[in-house]
Design an enzyme around this catalytic site. Structure first.
Site, mmCIF file in Angstrom:
data_model
loop_
_atom_site.group_PDB
_atom_site.id
_atom_site.type_symbol
_atom_site.label_atom_id
_atom_site.label_comp_id
_atom_site.label_asym_id
_atom_site.label_seq_id
_atom_site.Cartn_x
_atom_site.Cartn_y
_atom_site.Cartn_z
ATOM 1 N N GLU A 163 0.818 -1.212 0.000
ATOM 2 C CA GLU A 163 0.000 0.000 0.000
ATOM 3 C C GLU A 163 0.855 1.265 0.000
ATOM 4 O O GLU A 163 2.036 1.242 0.317
ATOM 5 C CB GLU A 163 -0.908 0.028 1.224
ATOM 6 C CG GLU A 163 -0.273 -0.425 2.543
ATOM 7 C CD GLU A 163 0.954 0.338 2.977
ATOM 8 O OE1 GLU A 163 0.942 1.595 2.886
ATOM 9 O OE2 GLU A 163 1.933 -0.284 3.415
ATOM 10 N N GLU A 304 4.624 -0.239 1.139
ATOM 11 C CA GLU A 304 4.610 -0.394 -0.321
ATOM 12 C C GLU A 304 5.006 -1.795 -0.785
ATOM 13 O O GLU A 304 5.578 -1.980 -1.861
ATOM 14 C CB GLU A 304 5.468 0.677 -1.013
ATOM 15 C CG GLU A 304 6.947 0.654 -0.797
ATOM 16 C CD GLU A 304 7.696 1.848 -1.397
ATOM 17 O OE1 GLU A 304 8.752 1.625 -2.044
ATOM 18 O OE2 GLU A 304 7.240 3.000 -1.213
#
Length: 336
Positions: A163, A304
């Site tokens: 994310e 991420e």
């Protein structure tokens, strides 16, 4: 093509009906592992990983050929409360960086031989401030779940989701607090690097958000306290279960999103392993509640999908040994 689900109830039904690992493949993989040219247990967790992977792929001698990493991005209305050291505009800027190949996850995905896909979810429309009510309507959370569900590429044989979203450590902390109790302070961390005052604000915001949104059902916690990128990760993880694709969980935020699925169905994450334990202190406790032992501890806290992508290499190594090694009979070596 019709969507697989259009309500939370329909998504919940798919989650509950998702298949288990292939028992025949598990048994055959365990048998093969016992015949390989090594002392029993000498490869430690690599052996467990290989058998686990074989069971989910339905193949006693599998290969990892097509790992996929997906990064979902979303913005959070709760950032207006001052919970992050960075403005929401950074989410858009980082998505561009992903797309241009300049982020850590681009390099880690390439090193792991994985494809990388990036999906931005309505960045111009942040979720609602969850201290004032639910972060998302049912329509919004279902749309985000479906984005994740439909983002898993056909042919993928190992999945990592991650994310990007300023404010999403606050969202993850609120989810963990709602699901596992304790105090708000137990679950908040420095995230992007907030100071002591910022940490106190995060704890207050988490406390108020959990008090405002009282429903503790997993998907309702996701809807009320999550964000679009967290819901998309949950959707992708659920789709992987239906397709029997093993998943490597990333860090605190990914694990919090996954925890909402486990709260709905105790076995919802049986196809998942924890890629790493991050430097966000609460991540260890989320994994403990999920019963997941991390593969790596590298003091990472980037998000991420970076820790999960790094762990792809561990899983690939486990499968390479399991499927590529000779048995005692094949090698003409005495089993002793």
């Amino acid at each position: 093509m019709a969507q697989a689900f259009s309500t939370l109830a329909e998504f919940r039904a798919l989650l509950t009906a998702a298949p288990a690992a292939d028992e025949a493949a598990l048994t055959q993989a365990e048998d093969r592992n016992g015949q390989l040219t090594k002392p029993p247990g000498s490869l430690g967790r690599l052996e467990e990983l290989a058998v686990w992977y074989a069971g989910w792929r339905g193949d006693a001698r599998p290969e990892v050929k097509a790992p996929q990493v997906i990064v979902f991005a979303g913005n959070h209305g709760v950032t207006a409360q001052g919970v992050s050291a960075f403005p929401a505009e950074v989410t858009v800027q980082m998505v561009m960086n992903f797309q241009h190949g300049g982020a850590a996850i681009n390099q880690l995905s390439k090193a792991a031989g994985a494809t990388l896909d990036v999906h931005a979810l309505d960045l111009e429309t942040p979720t609602a401030d969850f201290t004032q009510g639910p972060a998302m309507t049912e329509e919004e959370v279902v749309a985000a779940l479906h984005t994740g569900w439909s983002s898993v590429t056909e042919g993928t044989d190992l999945l990592v989701v991650g994310e990007m979203g300023i404010g999403n450590t606050t969202s993850a902390a609120a989810i963990a607090h709602a699901l596992y109790g304790g105090e708000a302070e137990d679950w908040v961390g420095r995230g992007t690097g907030v100071d002591e005052a910022g940490l106190a604000i995060k704890a207050r915001v988490v406390r108020e958000g959990v008090a405002m949104n009282a429903d503790r059902a997993g998907l309702e916690v996701l809807r009320s306290l999550g964000g679009r990128e967290l819901a998309a990760m949950a959707g992708a993880i659920a789709k992987a279960r239906v397709a029997r694709i093993p998943v490597i969980l990333d860090g605190f935020i990914c694990s919090a999103a996954a925890a909402t699925l486990a709260a709905e169905d105790a076995g919802a994450l049986d196809h998942c392993v924890a890629g790493h334990v991050s430097a966000e202190a609460a991540h260890f406790n989320v994994l403990k509640n999920l019963g997941k032992e991390p593969l790596l501890a590298m003091n990472m806290r980037l998000g991420e999908a970076s820790g999960g992508a790094l762990a792809i290499n561990i899983v690939k190594s486990a499968i390479a040994c399991h499927s590529g090694m000779a048995t005692f009979a094949e090698a003409g070596v005495s089993a002793g």
